[in-house]
Design a protein around this motif. Structure first.
Motif, mmCIF file in Angstrom:
data_model
loop_
_atom_site.group_PDB
_atom_site.id
_atom_site.type_symbol
_atom_site.label_atom_id
_atom_site.label_comp_id
_atom_site.label_asym_id
_atom_site.label_seq_id
_atom_site.Cartn_x
_atom_site.Cartn_y
_atom_site.Cartn_z
ATOM 1 N N ARG A 128 1.075 -1.311 0.059
ATOM 2 C CA ARG A 128 -0.034 -0.009 0.087
ATOM 3 C C ARG A 128 0.725 0.523 -0.213
ATOM 4 O O ARG A 128 1.028 2.124 -0.566
ATOM 5 N N ASN A 129 2.443 1.291 1.043
ATOM 6 C CA ASN A 129 2.547 2.253 0.939
ATOM 7 C C ASN A 129 4.105 2.020 0.716
ATOM 8 O O ASN A 129 4.943 1.314 1.475
ATOM 9 N N LEU A 130 5.216 2.615 -0.031
ATOM 10 C CA LEU A 130 6.569 2.280 -0.507
ATOM 11 C C LEU A 130 7.524 2.283 0.698
ATOM 12 O O LEU A 130 8.243 1.849 0.704
ATOM 13 N N THR A 131 7.131 3.484 0.776
ATOM 14 C CA THR A 131 8.078 4.429 2.248
ATOM 15 C C THR A 131 7.515 3.046 3.605
ATOM 16 O O THR A 131 9.081 2.877 3.798
ATOM 17 N N ASP A 132 6.857 2.357 3.897
ATOM 18 C CA ASP A 132 6.585 1.799 5.144
ATOM 19 C C ASP A 132 7.367 0.506 4.449
ATOM 20 O O ASP A 132 7.667 -0.087 5.530
ATOM 21 N N ARG B 178 4.087 2.729 -8.600
ATOM 22 C CA ARG B 178 5.796 3.547 -7.850
ATOM 23 C C ARG B 178 6.455 1.961 -7.330
ATOM 24 O O ARG B 178 6.429 1.381 -6.362
ATOM 25 N N GLU C 260 4.002 -0.331 -5.228
ATOM 26 C CA GLU C 260 2.935 0.542 -4.492
ATOM 27 C C GLU C 260 2.070 1.056 -5.972
ATOM 28 O O GLU C 260 2.690 2.186 -6.995
ATOM 29 N N GLU D 154 -2.135 -7.342 0.851
ATOM 30 C CA GLU D 154 -0.675 -6.573 0.570
ATOM 31 C C GLU D 154 -0.105 -8.201 0.241
ATOM 32 O O GLU D 154 -0.683 -9.310 1.081
#
Ligand code: CO
Length: 131
Positions: free
Chosen positions: A11-15, A40, A55, A72
């Protein structure tokens, strides 16, 4: 065929990078947008294991819909092939179900093509052209 990488929908690339980097002991590549797939991505490479974290850039993209339906997790397995168009044509001749009949631009400047997940127990198959 050799495995090029394994794709994981997040869901979130940074996380996701924060979670995977300590596990694998390596840093992810700088995030890259792949407009053709509206994702991304970042790659984490350690030894023979190459992970691609994806993501979605839009909820109605393929990866966005995958997350909505399945959450995920494992999204695709990518194999290296010398010529992506030939790999897709060979698979079609053997009766495989394709997403792409010809290659298209993928991450890291490589041409890619996809075979349908319904033929592989829900796992999308990617061919990556890597001569
Ligand atoms: Co991939």
């Amino acid at each position: 065929m050799e495995v090029d990488h394994i794709g994981i929908a997040v869901r979130n690339l940074t996380d996701a990078l924060r979670a995977w980097e300590p596990t694998l002991g390596t840093n992810g590549s700088a995030p890259e947008e792949v407009p053709g797939q509206r994702v991304r991505v970042s790659f984490l490479e350690t030894g023979a294991l190459h992970l691609e974290l994806l993501e979605p850039m839009a909820a109605d993209s393929a990866v966005g819909r995958f997350l909505e339906q399945r959450g995920e997790g494992l999204h695709h397995v990518a194999f290296r092939v010398p010529n992506v168009d030939e790999a897709l044509a060979d698979l079609a001749r053997r009766g495989g179900r394709l997403v792409d009949t010809v290659g298209r631009p993928g991450a890291r400047g490589r041409r890619v093509g996809f075979a349908h997940p319904s033929a592989h127990h829900g796992v999308l198959v990617e061919f990556v052209e890597r001569p």
